[in-house]
Design a protein around this motif. Structure first.
Motif, PDB file in Angstrom:
ATOM      1  N   HIS A   1     -23.667  83.806 -74.453  1.00 58.70           N
ATOM      2  CA  HIS A   1     -22.960  84.347 -73.281  1.00 58.70           C
ATOM      3  C   HIS A   1     -23.175  83.479 -72.030  1.00 58.70           C
ATOM      4  O   HIS A   1     -22.385  83.559 -71.087  1.00 58.70           O
ATOM      5  CB  HIS A   1     -23.443  85.770 -72.974  1.00 58.70           C
TER       6      HIS A   1
ATOM      7  N   ILE B   1     -20.911  82.977 -68.323  1.00 60.64           N
ATOM      8  CA  ILE B   1     -21.393  84.062 -67.472  1.00 60.64           C
ATOM      9  C   ILE B   1     -20.830  84.004 -66.059  1.00 60.64           C
ATOM     10  O   ILE B   1     -20.740  85.012 -65.358  1.00 60.64           O
ATOM     11  CB  ILE B   1     -22.943  84.053 -67.432  1.00 60.64           C
TER      12      ILE B   1
ATOM     13  N   TYR C   1     -15.940  88.197 -66.594  1.00 61.03           N
ATOM     14  CA  TYR C   1     -16.628  88.115 -67.885  1.00 61.03           C
ATOM     15  C   TYR C   1     -17.824  89.049 -67.879  1.00 61.03           C
ATOM     16  O   TYR C   1     -18.634  89.056 -66.946  1.00 61.03           O
ATOM     17  CB  TYR C   1     -17.085  86.684 -68.163  1.00 61.03           C
TER      18      TYR C   1
ATOM     19  N   VAL D   1     -21.113  90.584 -70.269  1.00 66.15           N
ATOM     20  CA  VAL D   1     -21.938  90.440 -71.462  1.00 66.15           C
ATOM     21  C   VAL D   1     -21.844  91.698 -72.309  1.00 66.15           C
ATOM     22  O   VAL D   1     -21.691  91.660 -73.519  1.00 66.15           O
ATOM     23  CB  VAL D   1     -23.404  90.155 -71.066  1.00 66.15           C
TER      24      VAL D   1
END
Length: 467
Positions: A397, A401, A406, A408
Motif C-alpha cells: 500500500h 498511499i 486512496y 488502505v
C-alpha cells in the motif's frame, strides 16, 4: 494554399532569381570585357596611324589613300580640323558616320549602345611632327554586334544553362521539400487524428528523434501528449473518486432525512439518531469539500506559491500544533527535539501547520497509544518524524498511499471519517517547500511519517529549484 506548395514556389522562385541574376552578371561582365578589348585595339591602331608622317601634316589630308591601309570591317577613320570640319574620312560602316564631328584637344572615348549593337569612338589629338602644336583630331570608330561571335556563344550557353538550372531547381525543390516537409506533415496528420478520435496519439519515433528543430519539435509534442494523457487520467480519476466520495454522505443524509420525515415526528429516538447521523455526514461532507477545494487550488497554482514564505521556527510551530491537537482529541502527543539546534525553515507557516495537522490527525485516528514527534537536524536538512503505535500498513500500500482518495482499509477509514486527501495535501506542501516525505510502516509496530525540509533561511526552495 498549402505550406508545402508555398515552400516549393518560394524555393523555385528564389533559385530562378539567383540563376537569372548570375547569368546577367556574367553577360554584363563579358560585354564590358569585349568592349574594353575593342577599345584597346582601337587605341593601338590610332597610335599606328599617328606614326605615319603624312597624318601629322595637314597638307596631305586630302590624299585619298592616306588612311585606306588602316581600315577594316565595320570601322570608320576620320580627321577633324580645329574648325570641326572633316578633312579626311573612310568608312566601312556608314552608320558610324552619323555621329557629328567634334574637335577636342584631349583624348576622348565614347560608347554608344543601339539594341544589341555597340559603337565605340575614340579621339586622339594630332600634333605636328615637331609636337609643338595640335593641328587636328584623329577619330576612330568601330561597331560590333553582341549576338555575334563569342558573345553569341555565351548567350546560348547562358540561356541553356539557365534553362537546365531551372529544371533541376524545380525537381530538386519538389523532392527536397517533400522530404523536409515529412515531419510537419506527420505532425499535422497526428493532430488531425487526435482531433477526430480524441485519443492521445504520438508521433512516430522517426520524426520525434534527432537534434534538429523537427526532431526537437516531435519530441516536445510526444512529451506534451504524455503529460496531457497523464493529466487527463488524473482528472478523470479525480472526478470519479470525488463523485464516489460525495455520493456516500449525500446518500446517508438523504436516507436519514427520509426516515426523519416519515417517523421522526412520532419517535424521539429515531429523530435523535437521524439528526446525529445527518450532522456527522454533513461534517464529513464539509471536510471532504474543503480538501477537494484545497487540492484543486494547488493544481491551479501550477507549482507556484499559494502563500507568502517567511522564516518559520519549525520547533515552535510543532509544539503549538501538538498542544492544540492534544487538547482537541484528549490524546498524548510527545515532542522530542535535538537540543541546542536551530530548526528554522523558509516557508509558509500556514501550510506547514496544515501539514502537521494532517499527519498528527492520521496518527491519532489509527492508534490509541501516545503519538511521538521527533525533530532533528542532519547537515542542511531538518528531519521531522511523526510516529504512531497502531496496526501499521502493508508494504504494497505504501507506493500509493499519497494518491488522492486512496485508502488502505475502506471500512476503517470510513469509520474514522477520513476523506483520503490528507496525505496527498501533505505531499504537495512538502514538495512546495523543497523537501521530501515518506511513510515507513510495519504491521503491528506502527507507522512513521518522515518529512525532510531544507534548514536555514539561506537554503530557500527557489534557490534549489523547489519553488
Amino acid at each position: 494554399m498549402k505550406l508545402k506548395t508555398k515552400i516549393r514556389m518560394y524555393t523555385i522562385g528564389g533559385l530562378v532569381c539567383i540563376l537569372v541574376f548570375f547569368s546577367l552578371l556574367i553577360y554584363v561582365f563579358f560585354v564590358r570585357f569585349s568592349t574594353n578589348a575593342e577599345l584597346r585595339l582601337l587605341w593601338t591602331r590610332a597610335q599606328t596611324i599617328l606614326r605615319k608622317p603624312e597624318v601629322r601634316n595637314a597638307k596631305d589630308w586630302q590624299e585619298p589613300e592616306l588612311l585606306q591601309e588602316f581600315l577594316s570591317e565595320r570601322m570608320m577613320i576620320r580627321i577633324i580640323d580645329p574648325a570641326g570640319i572633316v578633312r579626311s574620312q573612310i568608312v566601312s560602316d556608314p552608320a558610324l558616320a552619323s555621329l557629328a564631328p567634334v574637335y577636342r584637344t584631349s583624348y576622348h572615348t565614347r560608347v554608344v549602345a543601339v539594341w544589341a549593337e555597340r559603337r565605340i569612338y575614340i579621339q586622339v589629338p594630332i600634333l605636328t611632327v615637331q609636337g609643338k602644336r595640335q593641328v587636328g583630331v584623329l577619330e576612330l570608330a568601330k561597331s560590333f554586334h553582341l549576338a555575334r561571335g563569342y558573345l553569341r556563344i555565351l548567350l546560348i550557353t547562358l540561356a541553356s544553362g539557365s534553362l537546365v538550372g531551372i529544371l533541376v531547381a524545380v525537381c530538386a525543390a519538389f523532392f527536397y521539400v517533400k522530404w523536409i516537409y515529412k515531419p510537419v506533415e506527420a505532425l499535422a496528420e497526428t493532430m488531425e487524428q487526435i482531433e477526430r478520435s480524441g485519443s492521445f496519439t504520438r508521433l512516430d519515433p522517426l520524426f520525434a528523434e534527432g537534434d534538429d528543430e523537427f526532431g526537437r519539435l516531435g519530441g516536445t509534442f510526444n512529451r506534451m501528449m504524455d503529460r496531457l494523457e497523464e493529466n487527463y487520467r488524473r482528472q478523470r480519476d479525480f472526478v470519479e473518486d470525488a463523485s464516489h466520495e460525495l455520493r456516500t454522505p449525500l446518500t446517508v443524509i438523504q436516507s436519514y432525512a427520509g426516515m426523519l420525515h416519515r417517523w421522526g415526528s412520532e419517535n424521539p429516538a429515531i429523530r435523535r439518531e437521524a439528526v446525529a447521523a445527518i450532522q456527522a455526514e454533513a461534517d464529513r461532507l464539509k471536510e471532504l469539500v474543503a480538501g477537494l477545494l484545497q487540492s484543486a487550488d494547488a493544481d491551479s497554482q501550477g507549482g507556484q506559491r499559494a502563500a507568502p514564505h517567511t522564516e518559520v521556527d519549525l520547533l515552535e510551530l510543532a509544539g503549538k500544533t501538538a498542544e492544540e491537537m492534544s487538547l482537541s482529541f484528549d490524546r498524548d502527543i510527545i515532542l522530542h527535539a535535538q537540543p541546542d539546534v536551530s530548526f528554522l525553515v523558509y516557508g509558509s507557516g500556514q501550510q506547514l501547520k496544515q501539514m502537521l495537522i494532517n499527519l498528527l490527525d492520521n496518527a491519532i485516528k489509527y492508534s490509541s497509544l501516545p503519538v511521538e514527534v521527533h525533530l532533528e537536524q542532519d547537515g542542511r536538512w531538518i528531519m521531522l518524524d511523526i510516529r504512531d503505535q497502531g496496526d501499521g500498513i502493508e508494504p504494497h500500500h505504501l507506493s500509493r498511499i499519497f494518491e488522492r482518495f486512496y485508502r488502505v482499509d475502506e471500512a476503517r477509514t470510513r469509520s474514522t471519517g477520513g476523506s483520503g486527501l490528507g496525505l496527498s495535501i501533505v505531499e504537495r506542501i512538502v514538495k512546495e517547500h523543497g523537501g521530501t516525505v515518506e511513510l515507513k510502516s510495519q504491521r503491528g509496530k506502527g507507522t512513521t511519517a518522515a518529512v525532510r525540509l531544507p534548514s536555514h533561511i539561506e537554503d530557500r526552495p527557489e534557490e534549489q529549484g523547489g519553488l
